[in-house]
Design a protein around this motif. Structure first.
Motif, PDB file in Angstrom:
ATOM      1  N   THR A  56       0.841  -1.198   0.000  1.00 47.83           N
ATOM      2  CA  THR A  56       0.000   0.000   0.000  1.00 47.83           C
ATOM      3  C   THR A  56       0.875   1.246   0.000  1.00 47.83           C
ATOM      4  O   THR A  56       1.745   1.400   0.868  1.00 47.83           O
ATOM      5  N   LEU A  57       0.662   2.115  -0.974  1.00 47.21           N
ATOM      6  CA  LEU A  57       1.387   3.379  -1.118  1.00 47.21           C
ATOM      7  C   LEU A  57       2.882   3.185  -1.377  1.00 47.21           C
ATOM      8  O   LEU A  57       3.684   4.093  -1.184  1.00 47.21           O
ATOM      9  N   GLY A  58       3.283   2.006  -1.819  1.00 47.58           N
ATOM     10  CA  GLY A  58       4.676   1.744  -2.173  1.00 47.58           C
ATOM     11  C   GLY A  58       5.577   1.609  -0.953  1.00 47.58           C
ATOM     12  O   GLY A  58       5.141   1.236   0.137  1.00 47.58           O
ATOM     13  N   GLY A  59       6.866   1.891  -1.153  1.00 49.67           N
ATOM     14  CA  GLY A  59       7.815   1.840  -0.039  1.00 49.67           C
ATOM     15  C   GLY A  59       8.421   0.483   0.221  1.00 49.67           C
ATOM     16  O   GLY A  59       9.279   0.337   1.089  1.00 49.67           O
ATOM     17  N   LEU A  60       7.999  -0.536  -0.523  1.00 49.28           N
ATOM     18  CA  LEU A  60       8.536  -1.891  -0.322  1.00 49.28           C
ATOM     19  C   LEU A  60       9.812  -2.062  -1.144  1.00 49.28           C
ATOM     20  O   LEU A  60       9.924  -1.549  -2.260  1.00 49.28           O
ATOM     21  N   SER A  61      10.782  -2.788  -0.597  1.00 51.54           N
ATOM     22  CA  SER A  61      11.947  -3.188  -1.382  1.00 51.54           C
ATOM     23  C   SER A  61      12.366  -4.585  -0.951  1.00 51.54           C
ATOM     24  O   SER A  61      12.127  -4.998   0.183  1.00 51.54           O
ATOM     25  N   PHE A  62      12.983  -5.315  -1.897  1.00 51.50           N
ATOM     26  CA  PHE A  62      13.446  -6.671  -1.563  1.00 51.50           C
ATOM     27  C   PHE A  62      14.659  -7.013  -2.408  1.00 51.50           C
ATOM     28  O   PHE A  62      14.915  -6.410  -3.462  1.00 51.50           O
ATOM     29  N   GLU A  63      15.405  -8.022  -1.927  1.00 51.70           N
ATOM     30  CA  GLU A  63      16.585  -8.531  -2.626  1.00 51.70           C
ATOM     31  C   GLU A  63      16.314  -9.967  -3.072  1.00 51.70           C
ATOM     32  O   GLU A  63      15.789 -10.773  -2.291  1.00 51.70           O
ATOM     33  N   ALA A  64      16.652 -10.284  -4.322  1.00 53.66           N
ATOM     34  CA  ALA A  64      16.537 -11.666  -4.788  1.00 53.66           C
ATOM     35  C   ALA A  64      17.674 -12.489  -4.174  1.00 53.66           C
ATOM     36  O   ALA A  64      18.834 -12.069  -4.187  1.00 53.66           O
ATOM     37  N   GLY A  74      -0.474  -2.993 -10.843  1.00 52.63           N
ATOM     38  CA  GLY A  74      -1.233  -2.108  -9.962  1.00 52.63           C
ATOM     39  C   GLY A  74      -0.734  -0.681 -10.003  1.00 52.63           C
ATOM     40  O   GLY A  74      -0.438  -0.138 -11.081  1.00 52.63           O
ATOM     41  N   ALA A  75      -0.631  -0.049  -8.829  1.00 52.25           N
ATOM     42  CA  ALA A  75      -0.281   1.372  -8.737  1.00 52.25           C
ATOM     43  C   ALA A  75       1.097   1.652  -9.332  1.00 52.25           C
ATOM     44  O   ALA A  75       1.982   0.791  -9.345  1.00 52.25           O
ATOM     45  N   ASP A  76       1.272   2.886  -9.793  1.00 58.94           N
ATOM     46  CA  ASP A  76       2.584   3.334 -10.283  1.00 58.94           C
ATOM     47  C   ASP A  76       3.395   3.807  -9.088  1.00 58.94           C
ATOM     48  O   ASP A  76       3.138   4.862  -8.515  1.00 58.94           O
ATOM     49  N   THR A  77       4.378   3.019  -8.708  1.00 55.60           N
ATOM     50  CA  THR A  77       5.197   3.341  -7.542  1.00 55.60           C
ATOM     51  C   THR A  77       6.586   3.829  -7.934  1.00 55.60           C
ATOM     52  O   THR A  77       7.450   3.978  -7.061  1.00 55.60           O
ATOM     53  N   GLY A  78       6.806   4.061  -9.217  1.00 56.85           N
ATOM     54  CA  GLY A  78       8.146   4.471  -9.629  1.00 56.85           C
ATOM     55  C   GLY A  78       9.186   3.428  -9.275  1.00 56.85           C
ATOM     56  O   GLY A  78      10.284   3.753  -8.810  1.00 56.85           O
ATOM     57  N   MET A 102      10.298  -0.061  -4.573  1.00 57.30           N
ATOM     58  CA  MET A 102       9.131   0.747  -4.901  1.00 57.30           C
ATOM     59  C   MET A 102       9.282   2.104  -4.221  1.00 57.30           C
ATOM     60  O   MET A 102       9.652   2.164  -3.040  1.00 57.30           O
ATOM     61  N   GLY A 103       9.001   3.189  -4.966  1.00 52.63           N
ATOM     62  CA  GLY A 103       8.941   4.494  -4.329  1.00 52.63           C
ATOM     63  C   GLY A 103       7.543   4.719  -3.761  1.00 52.63           C
ATOM     64  O   GLY A 103       6.766   3.779  -3.589  1.00 52.63           O
ATOM     65  N   HIS A 104       7.238   5.969  -3.468  1.00 53.99           N
ATOM     66  CA  HIS A 104       5.889   6.304  -3.007  1.00 53.99           C
ATOM     67  C   HIS A 104       4.947   6.299  -4.211  1.00 53.99           C
ATOM     68  O   HIS A 104       5.301   6.764  -5.283  1.00 53.99           O
ATOM     69  N   SER A 105       3.747   5.771  -4.015  1.00 56.23           N
ATOM     70  CA  SER A 105       2.790   5.662  -5.123  1.00 56.23           C
ATOM     71  C   SER A 105       2.545   7.024  -5.767  1.00 56.23           C
ATOM     72  O   SER A 105       2.218   7.992  -5.085  1.00 56.23           O
ATOM     73  N   ARG A 106       2.695   7.074  -7.096  1.00 58.05           N
ATOM     74  CA  ARG A 106       2.445   8.309  -7.841  1.00 58.05           C
ATOM     75  C   ARG A 106       1.021   8.345  -8.365  1.00 58.05           C
ATOM     76  O   ARG A 106       0.408   9.399  -8.463  1.00 58.05           O
ATOM     77  N   THR A 107       0.496   7.211  -8.755  1.00 64.75           N
ATOM     78  CA  THR A 107      -0.926   7.080  -9.081  1.00 64.75           C
ATOM     79  C   THR A 107      -1.396   5.758  -8.491  1.00 64.75           C
ATOM     80  O   THR A 107      -0.670   4.772  -8.491  1.00 64.75           O
ATOM     81  N   GLY A 108      -2.636   5.751  -7.995  1.00 67.00           N
ATOM     82  CA  GLY A 108      -3.143   4.523  -7.386  1.00 67.00           C
ATOM     83  C   GLY A 108      -2.662   4.350  -5.957  1.00 67.00           C
ATOM     84  O   GLY A 108      -1.842   5.127  -5.449  1.00 67.00           O
ATOM     85  N   MET A 109      -3.186   3.336  -5.292  1.00 70.30           N
ATOM     86  CA  MET A 109      -2.905   3.098  -3.872  1.00 70.30           C
ATOM     87  C   MET A 109      -2.103   1.826  -3.613  1.00 70.30           C
ATOM     88  O   MET A 109      -1.369   1.754  -2.642  1.00 70.30           O
TER      89      MET A 109
END
Length: 322
Positions: A56-64, A74-78, A102-109
């Motif tokens: 929700t609202l982006g901000g997630l990151s992960f490493e493979a 879904g949402a555009d999180t940049g 993921m950055g902060h959502s630019r469009t969508g939630m």
């Protein structure tokens, strides 16, 4: 296998939800934007309901931690992959050590990450969806946290090197903005006739604002007070996601995927199932408008939604072969 570096706000593992247990008080849960998760899985060749991550609202990151193939929807999180921009509605393969942010959502939630084979978390009552209120399902029954490791089934590990996606020109319905005005179709409920024709018209012509105190449980709306001609005291009764209730404040509340399974407020109607994904992407403070439709109309829209997903499956089948 991936390791969560930053979880964002309340990111959870979700599938298409837990159905058939409302009679014992267990709600649906599942992806708020079911269409986004379905399409992400279709792009990978997964079953439509394979478990993915909802952020929700982006901000997630992960490493493979091993070679994996993911789809972003879904949402555009940049989003970026090792710092390089990654479009939404896109499939790509990651090598060990590569990082998606993921950055902060630019469009969508809500943004979604599906993975080839689906995330391997235990099924509870036939679903891998996280029920945060109940504390079960998903990853240990809770939102994801820094350091969590998510795995896929060993047989599903994907050696392909894929890099393709969907274009807004070919699939414009997927490019939901969510920040302007969102029209929702609804089927009237039994108490709809407790309101005068003028009040019913007011409900359908008002631009309702989504209040900040809205979440996976319910969306609170701000607008003019809806006053019934008859004030009813109802016994608690079963309700579904999409139910539009009218509490004593006179301002509607739309029940969402983590809502209770019963309630006693009068109901204006139910938002049709095919429109709930667009509601899930409507940003806080944006405007909703309602349009009355029949149950037959709702079923027809649902069939068109299924047709869209099937068309995407056919159009991308050759690209999934790598």
């Amino acid at each position: 296998m991936i390791r969560i570096l930053t979880p964002g706000i309340g990111a959870t593992v979700q599938d298409l939800g837990r159905r058939g247990y409302a009679n014992i008080g267990i709600g649906c849960s599942g992806a708020m934007d079911r269409r986004a998760l379905r399409v992400a899985n279709v792009l990978l060749g997964n079953a439509d309901g394979a478990a993915g991550i909802e952020a929700t609202l982006g901000g997630l990151s992960f490493e493979a931690l091993e070679p994996v193939t993911i789809a972003l929807a879904g949402a555009d999180t940049g989003a970026t992959l090792d710092g390089r921009p990654l479009p939404r509605w896109w499939v790509c393969s990651l090598l060990p050590g590569q990082v998606l942010r993921m950055g902060h959502s630019r469009t969508g939630m809500r943004g979604y990450i599906a993975i080839a084979g689906g995330f391997e978390v235990p099924e509870v009552l036939g679903s891998r969806a996280t029920d945060v209120k109940g504390g079960f399902g998903g990853h240990d029954g809770r939102a994801l946290d820094t350091g969590d490791i998510l795995t896929t089934a060993a047989a599903a590990r994907d050696p392909r090197n894929l890099n393709f996606g969907l274009s807004p020109r070919a699939w414009p319905d997927l490019w939901v903005d969510g920040s302007g005005e969102t029209e929702l179709r609804f089927v009237p409920a039994k108490e709809w006739t407790d309101y005068t024709q003028e009040t019913r018209a007011l409900f359908c012509t008002t631009g309702w604002t989504i209040e900040p105190a809205s979440n996976r449980i319910g969306y609170r709306l701000d607008g003019p007070e809806m006053v019934p001609t008859v004030r009813r005291e109802l016994l608690s009764h079963g309700i579904l996601p999409g139910t539009i209730q009218l509490p004593p404040s006179g301002r509607p509340v739309i029940q969402m995927l983590d809502a209770n399974t019963v309630g006693g407020y009068p109901k204006l109607g139910v938002v049709i199932d095919a429109d709930l994904p667009r509601l899930a992407q409507a940003t806080l403070g944006s405007t909703l408008r309602f349009r009355e439709v029949s149950a037959a109309d709702a079923r027809a829209v649902r069939r068109r939604e299924d047709d869209l997903v099937s068309a995407i499956r056919r159009a991308t089948s050759h690209q999934r072969k790598g």
